[in-house]
Design a protein around this motif. Structure first.
Motif, short mmCIF file in Angstrom:
data_model
loop_
_atom_site.label_atom_id
_atom_site.label_comp_id
_atom_site.label_asym_id
_atom_site.label_seq_id
_atom_site.Cartn_x
_atom_site.Cartn_y
_atom_site.Cartn_z
N GLU A 1 -8.12 4.50 3.23
CA GLU A 1 -7.89 4.11 1.84
C GLU A 1 -8.00 5.32 0.92
OE1 GLU A 1 -10.45 0.99 0.58
OE2 GLU A 1 -9.82 -0.41 2.15
N GLU B 1 -1.66 4.21 9.63
CA GLU B 1 -3.07 3.85 9.66
C GLU B 1 -3.39 3.25 11.02
OE1 GLU B 1 -5.94 0.67 7.39
OE2 GLU B 1 -4.62 1.94 6.16
N LYS C 1 -4.87 7.70 1.36
CA LYS C 1 -3.68 7.21 0.65
C LYS C 1 -3.82 7.41 -0.85
CE LYS C 1 -4.13 3.37 3.00
NZ LYS C 1 -4.02 1.99 3.52
N GLU C 2 -5.00 7.12 -1.38
CA GLU C 2 -5.20 7.26 -2.82
C GLU C 2 -5.13 8.72 -3.24
OE1 GLU C 2 -5.70 5.97 -6.73
OE2 GLU C 2 -5.08 4.95 -4.88
N GLU D 1 0.82 -1.21 0.00
CA GLU D 1 0.00 0.00 0.00
C GLU D 1 0.85 1.26 0.00
OE1 GLU D 1 -2.93 -0.12 3.10
OE2 GLU D 1 -3.38 -2.24 2.76
N PRO E 1 -8.78 3.90 10.07
CA PRO E 1 -9.55 3.33 8.96
C PRO E 1 -11.04 3.37 9.26
CG PRO E 1 -8.54 1.57 10.24
CD PRO E 1 -8.01 2.86 10.80
N LYS F 1 1.02 0.37 9.82
CA LYS F 1 -0.28 0.17 10.45
C LYS F 1 -0.10 -0.16 11.93
CE LYS F 1 -2.89 -1.08 6.34
NZ LYS F 1 -3.92 -1.97 5.74
N TYR G 1 -14.11 2.13 -1.94
CA TYR G 1 -13.33 2.62 -0.81
C TYR G 1 -14.04 2.23 0.49
CZ TYR G 1 -11.00 5.31 -4.42
OH TYR G 1 -10.31 5.66 -5.54
N GLN G 2 -13.47 1.29 1.21
CA GLN G 2 -14.11 0.75 2.40
C GLN G 2 -13.91 1.63 3.63
OE1 GLN G 2 -16.11 -2.06 2.08
NE2 GLN G 2 -15.62 -1.55 -0.06
N ASN G 3 -12.86 2.44 3.63
CA ASN G 3 -12.62 3.30 4.79
C ASN G 3 -11.89 4.58 4.38
OD1 ASN G 3 -9.62 2.89 5.11
ND2 ASN G 3 -10.28 0.77 5.38
#
Length: 626
Positions: free
Chosen positions: A467, A104, A470-471, A91, A448, A499, A462-464
């Motif tokens: 994410e 994270e 970072k993107e 990641e 997250p 993390k 995007y679950q959280n």
């Protein structure tokens, strides 16, 4: 061989040690009721006696900010945790060469884990915390447990996505919960600031007053710099009952106000346009300034008549005096620094050359959206990077954060944002580095937090929030690389993802004062089976307080994997079957620090001889075991 402690610093013991430095007689040893071990303790009766002239006790009235849970929040901020930071190369971006971090996890735990690595090194902290509007989420810190219970719980596998709870206005501890959350984090954040460091905190009216009082307590009211008013909207909202809110606040506190001053802002083209050169003065453009001052501020030597070069006499207006004495004024005329107009008949004026004024301007406390952007601009910037979904509703604009970074950082400063959210801070730092060739480094921390189910972000995959953060950095960095940049910029748009996770050690909860040789003998293989050598390396970096962005080189020596951190800053080998020959080879590198797995040696004899080998071949090396 000394063992690594494998938990964050016990700040309560550190604070007691500081008291001991000031009042040695007030610190003693006491037996810990939970463990039976001796620990440092404060003799409060004796300390009260030492401070008898100033201490305030009991129900006596005093000026302070109080709320239910304050003492528990302070205790929890000081308590150690047995957690670690695990690297996630998949990641990350440019993992091996970047100087930026993305952590994270729970920011309270992240701040604890950073205490030794970045103590007193961070130049700027910017945070945009939950505003406590009644719809925000706050961290559900458990302030009801003892420090031992907290240490044990922090070593268990937990779902950090469940650490957030809605803080509605119907909550009986609406303000208290928010203050407890902020207090523990600000307390830890202050430790990370350099002596010339500063923190900027965005907030609105819901908690501005409480946050100001809280920061007065954490940072000291004497270190309050200013409250900035940011114009966040460019048009009024008519569908409101009272007033259309057009601004937010940014509180500014220095670690030590006498050591921090904001940089000047660049002069605008309009400012410079006021300077002309009608007489072709070789010293360049200038503008006329009043040559008189209020009479009450002058001396007798500042009251006189002036005869211009063309013979015209100039007298003072009532209530005024000249800014210079007659002798100085005549020297200024001879040096062509006094302007009498093209025909020589104008009232005398002082020529103020652009080359002699400050090449910048002091920043004002009202920031207009035309200068630093507004909420809609911030949303547009993010939407351009994420055309597939609306991932944030009210992100801060890049121009706002560039203003903060310009005022508070140098080219090589470390920046921390532990409520990273939309990652505008990281984006702005990359952009500013590209503009001026700087090498600012950013540590972003984000929980997250789950995205809302069926939201456009959730549907886009995007679950959280972490994410998305970072993107955003990945896409913003790529876009910046495609534009023109400063030739000296190192083009660092990467970040190492770390993390927050449970300890790498198998269900062993210990502090240095709880550790015995028997514990180690019972835990022959005390590392969890799912942990990699690189996981162990980063736990060592955290434990030893080594910079988490140093370059890491992996080599194979005598069939074993060896990590070299910044060449010889730290050398680590976590393989088993380590021989005396390998130990001697590593000693020849003369590293500052070396660490092995406690049960990694081929025999007890080799383990016993390790320190002796380093004492002979590299006496300055610190040797430790995991």
């Amino acid at each position: 061989m000394e063992k690594l402690k494998m938990h964050s610093p016990d700040l309560s013991q550190d604070n007691i040690a500081k008291i001991r430095d000031l009042f040695p007689s007030c610190v003693t040893e006491a037996r810990d009721e939970a463990t039976g071990k001796l620990r440092l303790a404060v003799d409060f009766d004796l300390l009260r006696q030492e401070l008898s002239d100033s201490i305030v006790e009991g129900p006596q009235e005093r000026y302070r900010l109080d709320w239910p849970g304050k003492q528990e929040a302070l205790m929890t901020s000081n308590a150690p945790i047995a957690k670690t930071l695990r690297p996630v190369r998949g990641e990350s971006l440019n993992f091996d060469i970047t100087k930026n971090l993305f952590i994270e996890g729970d920011n309270l735990e992240a701040l604890k884990l950073l205490q030794e690595n970045y103590l007193g090194r961070v130049k700027l902290i910017y945070i945009d915390p939950p505003y406590n509007t009644g719809r925000d989420f706050v961290y559900a810190d458990d302030f009801s447990e003892s420090s031992d219970e907290f240490l044990q719980r922090s070593n268990q596998k937990d779902s950090s996505g469940n650490r957030l709870v809605a803080n509605t206005t119907s909550n009986g501890r609406f303000h208290s919960d928010w203050l407890s959350m902020m207090h523990s984090r600000l307390q830890l954040a202050r430790n990370l600031l350099s002596e010339d460091g500063v923190i900027f905190i965005s907030i609105d009216d819901n908690e501005q007053a409480n946050l100001k009082r809280l920061c007065d307590e954490v940072f000291g009211s004497q270190n309050f710099v200013n409250t900035i008013i940011w114009e966040k909207r460019y048009s009024p909202q008519n569908a409101v009952k009272w007033f259309s809110e057009s601004h937010d606040f940014i509180l500014v506190y220095a670690k030590d106000k006498l050591n921090w001053y904001p940089r000047l802002l660049e002069r605008s083209a309009d400012m410079n346009a006021r300077y002309k050169n009608p007489d072709n003065d070789p010293r360049g453009v200038w503008k006329p300034e009043n040559a008189t001052a209020q009479a009450g501020h002058g001396t007798k030597s500042q009251f006189y008549e002036i005869t211009a070069p063309n013979g015209k006499t100039h007298t003072l207006p009532n209530g005024r005096c000249w800014v210079y004495t007659k002798e100085v004024f005549e020297k200024m005329v001879a040096d062509n620094r006094i302007w009498f107009g093209n025909d020589g008949n104008n009232v005398p004026a002082v020529k103020r050359f652009l080359s002699e004024v400050k090449q910048g301007t002091a920043c004002q406390t009202i920031w207009k959206y035309s200068e630093v952007g507004h909420n809609q601009e911030g949303k547009k910037e993010v939407n351009q990077l994420f055309p597939e979904a609306t991932v944030f509703e009210t992100p801060k604009p890049v121009r706002l954060l560039k203003r903060v970074l310009h005022l508070a950082t140098e080219a090589d400063s470390i920046i921390l944002d532990f409520f990273a959210g939309s990652a505008t801070t990281a984006h702005a730092a990359m952009q500013l580095n590209a503009d001026d060739g700087g090498n600012r480094k950013v540590i972003s921390v984000q929980l997250p937090e789950a995205t809302e189910e069926n939201s456009t972000a959730w549907k886009a995959g995007y679950q959280n929030i972490a994410e998305i953060s970072k993107e955003r950095i990945r896409r913003a960095g790529k876009k910046i690389l495609e534009t023109e940049s400063h030739p000296d910029w190192n083009r660092d748009i990467g970040f190492r993802v770390l993390k927050v996770d449970t300890s790498n050690m198998k269900d062993i909860y210990y502090r240095p004062d709880e550790l015995s040789q028997g514990d180690l003998l019972e835990a022959v293989d005390n590392v969890k089976p799912d942990r990699t050598p690189e996981d162990l390396l980063f736990q060592v970096l955290v434990d030893w307080g080594v910079d988490l962005t140093l370059p890491i080189r992996r080599e194979t020596l005598q069939g074993k994997t060896v990590f070299f951190v910044d060449d010889n800053a730290l050398v680590a080998c976590f393989d088993t079957g380590i021989t005396e020959e390998l130990v001697k080879e590593l000693a020849k590198h003369e590293p500052l620090r070396v660490v092995f797995r406690d049960n990694g040696f081929v025999s007890d004899a080799v383990k016993i001889n390790v320190e002796q080998i380093f004492r002979q071949l590299s006496p300055s090396t610190e040797v430790r075991a995991l």
